[in-house]
Design an enzyme around this catalytic site. Structure first.
Site, PDB file in Angstrom:
ATOM      1  N   HIS A 467       0.852  -1.234   0.012  1.00 24.19           N
ATOM      2  CA  HIS A 467       0.151   0.143  -0.142  1.00 24.19           C
ATOM      3  C   HIS A 467       0.769   1.383   0.152  1.00 24.19           C
ATOM      4  O   HIS A 467       0.881   2.313  -0.812  1.00 24.19           O
ATOM      5  CB  HIS A 467      -0.774  -0.094   1.280  1.00 24.19           C
ATOM      6  N   GLU A 468       1.801   1.458   1.012  1.00 24.99           N
ATOM      7  CA  GLU A 468       2.622   2.507   1.209  1.00 24.99           C
ATOM      8  C   GLU A 468       3.608   2.542  -0.126  1.00 24.99           C
ATOM      9  O   GLU A 468       3.963   3.661  -0.693  1.00 24.99           O
ATOM     10  CB  GLU A 468       3.393   2.622   2.289  1.00 24.99           C
ATOM     11  N   HIS A 471       1.766   4.333  -2.826  1.00 23.98           N
ATOM     12  CA  HIS A 471       1.749   5.807  -2.631  1.00 23.98           C
ATOM     13  C   HIS A 471       3.339   6.227  -3.291  1.00 23.98           C
ATOM     14  O   HIS A 471       3.433   7.388  -3.734  1.00 23.98           O
ATOM     15  CB  HIS A 471       1.562   6.274  -1.284  1.00 23.98           C
ATOM     16  N   HIS A 474       3.334   6.643  -6.798  1.00 27.29           N
ATOM     17  CA  HIS A 474       2.747   7.952  -7.491  1.00 27.29           C
ATOM     18  C   HIS A 474       3.699   9.138  -7.033  1.00 27.29           C
ATOM     19  O   HIS A 474       3.666  10.012  -7.978  1.00 27.29           O
ATOM     20  CB  HIS A 474       1.712   7.926  -6.267  1.00 27.29           C
TER      21      HIS A 474
END
Length: 675
Positions: A467-468, A471, A474
C-alpha cells in the site's frame, strides 16, 4: 553558514542529514519565512501587468527553501523525533500558520491573481496551467477573499468558534474514554482472552496498585475483549460504555456541541455562497457534489444489503447453534464472527509469516514495479540518511535515467510514531529546462529481526508495505511542471487509488511466486494457503460494507442538508440508520457524540471516500486482470495517465483516459463476493 538555507551540494541534491544541527531549525524557519515573504512582496510590487508567468507561476515556485526545510523538519519529527524537536514544532507551527493566513488574506496579491483569473478564457492555457490558475484562485476565494470586510470578520469569528468546539469535542471524547474501566478480579471472567491481552490488563491494574485485571475503552484493550471474551454480560457492559461516550448528559456531553458544529459549518458555507457544508467540501473532491455521494452510497447499499442480511442470518444461526443465543446483539458481532472465521478457514498469521520475510517482500515489490513500469531499484551507500536503519535506493528507468531517490525505514524505535506512511523530502517539478526528480520515503513499523529469525511479516503487514509502496510510486513517477500539482497532490478521494491498487498483487499467485518463499526452506507458499487468503479476504464483506456506508451516510446527513431544524441528536441519528441497521438499537448509545473523524478530524463530508477509492482500485485492477496482471500496455496507460500526472487535471478525466470509461462498482462488489 546554516546548511538548511542553501541549495544542498550533496549527491542528487539529497538532504544532508548528518550536517544538520538541531539549533539550525528555528533560525532557518525564521529566515525561510522572511525569504518567502520577500518573494511574495516582489510579486505584489511588480510594476508589470499581472500575467500567468509573473503572478501565478511565480507564486507556485515561491518559498521553495521554506518548503524543503519544512519537509525535512516535519518528516523527521514523525520518524526520528525527540523532546527538543517537539518543542521546536510547537514554536514554528504557529509561525507557519500565521504566514499562511498572511498570504490568503493579502488583498493586493489576491487582486493580481484575480486579474489573471478573470481573463483566463483568453490566455490559451494548457490543462495543467488552467488547473494551477484555478487552484491558486480558489485558495483565496474559498477562504473568503471575495467577501466584504464585515463578512470576513464573521468568517474569522465562525472559524475561531469551530476550532474551539472541535477541540472541546475531542477533549470530551478523551475524558469519557479515560473515565471508564472494567476492573475484574475473578480469573474465570478472562475465559477466551489471548495471553497478551490478559498480560496487558494485569500490568495496567498493577500500575494502579490494584488486584486483578483492568480493561479500558482504548482500542488495544477494547477490540480483543469484544472479539475473544466468552463472558457475554461483560462484553455487553463494555460495549454499552463504548457507545455511550459523550452521550451521558454530564459535563462531557457532546450533543449540544455536535448541533452547534453542524449549524456553524452550514452558516459558514452559506456565507461563502454554498448551499451546504458538503457542497463546499465536495467542490474540491472527485465526487463534486452531495447528490453524487448519496447516489454512489445508495447504489452500493442496494447491492451490499442482501449479502449483509444473508451473512447476518448465517452469524445468527451459528451463535444459536453454538451457545443458544436467540437474538444477536451488537456486543455479540465480533465474538461470533471470529469463531465462525476460524471454523471456516483455519488460517492464522503464524502459519503464513515464515513465507513473508521483509527483504524478500520488499524485493518482490521492486520486481513488480520493474515488470510494470520498467523501474530498477539499486541500493546505494553514499547518500546521507537520518538513521542507520534507513535504506537508500537510486531508482532508474530502462534508459538508465534517474527517476527518484527512495528511502525505506521499516522498524519501530523510540522517537518514531506508530503506523505506516509515505512522504517526500523533495518534490518533482520542471524548472529552467531541468526535470527535478523527487526524493520519496516509505516509513513503517514492522517486527525487527532477532538473533535467530529475520523480520517476518503478517499478511496484513505485507499489504501495508505494498500500500505505502503504491503511494511511493505515485510520488516517484511524478512528471509535472509545477510543484504544487506534483505526485500525491491530488483530490482526497483519488489519492488512495495508487496505494490500494498495489495491494491487489498480494493476492495473485503469479505475484506471490516472486517473493513468498519460506525463509528457511525456500519453498514457495502452498496454493492451499493462497486460496485461503483469497477466500477469507471477502469474509463478511457485506456486513463490513454496510457498516462503512452507514457512517458515510450519517456524515452526509449532518452536512449535506440544512441542519438548523435538528433539535434531538439521537432521534435524528436513529432516522439516518434506518436503512443500514441489522442489530437492535441500544438506547443508551449514540454514534455522533464520539464520531471524531467528522467532528474533530478532517473527514466532514468525506467519510464516503474510503469506499469511493475502493471502487476505483477494484475497477482499475479488473482491467489488469482482463489483460494479464503484468500487461505492459495497461501498466503504461496507468503510469502515463494516473501515476505521472499528479493533480494536473480533474481525476475523472485522468481515470477515463486510463480506463476508457468511468469506474463501475461491479468490480468491487465482485471482489468483495457481493455479486
Amino acid at each position: 553558514m546554516n546548511v538548511l538555507l542553501s541549495k544542498f551540494t550533496t549527491k542528487h541534491n539529497t538532504a544532508p542529514f548528518s550536517q544538520i544541527k538541531i539549533e539550525d531549525y528555528v533560525p532557518a524557519f525564521q529566515e525561510g519565512i522572511a525569504l518567502a515573504k520577500a518573494e511574495i512582496d516582489a510579486i505584489v510590487n511588480n510594476p508589470e501587468t499581472p500575467n500567468f508567468e509573473n503572478t501565478v507561476v511565480a507564486m507556485d515556485f515561491s518559498g521553495d527553501i521554506l518548503d524543503r526545510l519544512s519537509s525535512v523538519f516535519f518528516n523527521l519529527n514523525s520518524a526520528e523525533t525527540n523532546d527538543e524537536m517537539q518543542k521546536i514544532a510547537q514554536e514554528v507551527s504557529p509561525l507557519l500558520s500565521e504566514f499562511g493566513n498572511d498570504i490568503t488574506l493579502n488583498a493586493a496579491l489576491f487582486a493580481k491573481i484575480k486579474a489573471v483569473y478573470d481573463q483566463k478564457e483568453r490566455l490559451n492555457l494548457n490543462p495543467e496551467q488552467t488547473t494551477l490558475l484555478d487552484k491558486k484562485y480558489k485558495s483565496f476565494s474559498r477562504n473568503g477573499a471575495n467577501l466584504p470586510e464585515d463578512k470576513k470578520d464573521k468568517l474569522r469569528e465562525i472559524d475561531k468558534e469551530l476550532s474551539k468546539l472541535s477541540l472541546q469535542f475531542g477533549e470530551n471524547v478523551l475524558a469519557e474514554t479515560n473515565a471508564f474501566e472494567l476492573h475484574l478480579i475473578d480469573e474465570k471472567d478472562l475465559a477466551g482472552l489471548p495471553e497478551g491481552t490478559i498480560e496487558a490488563a494485569r500490568s495496567l491494574a498493577k500500575s494502579q496498585e490494584k488486584e486483578g485485571w483492568i480493561f479500558t475503552l482504548d482500542h488495544p484493550s477494547y477490540v480483543p475483549f469484544m472479539t475473544y471474551a466468552d463472558n457475554r454480560e461483560l462484553r455487553k457492559k463494555l460495549a454499552i460504555a463504548f457507545g455511550a461516550k459523550a452521550f451521558q448528559n454530564n459535563e462531557f456531553d457532546n450533543q449540544e456541541i455536535v448541533l452547534k458544529i453542524v449549524k456553524l459549518r452550514f452558516e459558514r458555507a452559506n456565507l461563502l455562497g454554498y448551499k451546504t457544508h458538503a457542497h463546499f467540501v465536495l467542490e474540491e473532491r472527485m465526487a463534486e457534489n452531495p447528490e453524487k455521494v448519496f447516489s454512489f452510497s445508495n447504489d452500493l447499499l442496494a447491492k451490499a444489503k442482501p449479502a449483509a442480511k444473508k451473512e447476518f442470518a448465517q452469524l445468527t444461526a451459528f451463535a444459536k447453534e453454538l451457545d443458544g443465543i436467540e437474538q444477536l446483539e451488537k456486543w455479540d458481532g465480533a465474538y461470533y464472527s471470529e469463531k465462525l472465521k476460524q471454523q471456516l478457514f483455519n488460517l492464522d498469521d503464524e502459519k503464513l509469516k515464515p513465507y513473508f520475510q521483509l527483504e524478500k517482500v520488499l524485493n518482490g515489490a521492486f520486481t513488480i514495479a520493474g515488470k510494470l513500469y520498467g523501474l530498477t531499484f539499486t541500493e546505494v551507500f553514499d547518500i546521507d540518511k537520518y538513521h542507520e536503519e534507513v535504506m537508500t535506493y537510486e531508482v532508474t528507468n530502462d534508459k538508465n535515467e534517474l527517476v527518484s531517490i527512495f528511502y525505506a525505514d521499516f522498524f519501530p524505535r523510540k522517537g518514531k510514531r506508530n503506523g505506516a506512511w509515505m512522504t517526500s523530502f523533495k518534490s518533482q517539478y520542471r524548472k529552467d529546462g531541468t526535470n527535478e526528480r523527487p526524493h520519496i520515503s516509505n516509513v513503517c513499523n514492522f517486527t525487527k529481526p532477532t538473533e535467530t529469525k529475520p523480520s517476518l511479516l503478517t499478511f496484513n503487514e505485507v499489504t501495508t508495505l505494498f500500500h505505502e509502496f503504491g503511494h511511493g510510486l505515485h510520488g516517484m513517477l511524478a512528471d509535472t511542471t509545477y510543484p504544487s500539482l506534483s505526485g500525491t497532490s491530488v483530490y482526497w478521494d483519488f489519492v488512495e487509488l495508487p496505494s490500494q491498487i498495489m495491494e491487489n498483487w498480494c493476492y495473485e499467485p503469479e505475484a506471490l511466486a516472486l517473493f513468498a518463499n519460506h525463509y528457511e526452506t525456500g519453498e514457495i507458499i502452498p496454493m492451499e494457503y493462497v486460496n485461503k487468503i483469497k477466500e477469507s479476504a471477502s469474509f463478511q464483506e457485506g456486513l463490513a460494507t454496510l457498516r462503512q456506508l452507514s457512517f458515510g451516510l450519517l456524515d452526509m446527513a449532518w452536512h449535506g442538508q440544512d441542519p438548523t431544524a435538528i433539535t434531538d441528536l439521537k432521534t435524528f441519528e436513529t432516522e439516518q440508520f434506518k436503512d443500514t441497521q441489522l442489530y437492535p438499537d441500544v438506547k443508551e448509545n449514540a454514534m455522533s457524540t464520539a464520531f471524531s473523524h467528522i467532528f474533530q478530524g478532517g473527514y466532514s463530508s468525506g467519510y464516503y471516500s474510503y469506499k469511493w477509492a475502493e471502487v476505483l482500485d477494484a475497477d482499475a485492477f479488473e482491467y489488469f486482470q482482463e489483460k494479464g496482471i503484468f500487461n505492459k500496455e495497461v501498466a503504461t496507460k496507468f503510469k502515463d495517465n494516473v501515476l505521472s500526472k499528479g493533480g494536473t487535471e480533474h481525476p475523472m478525466i485522468l481515470y477515463k483516459r486510463f480506463r476508457g470509461q468511468e469506474p463501475k462498482p461491479e468490480a468491487l462488489l465482485k471482489r468483495a463476493g457481493l455479486i
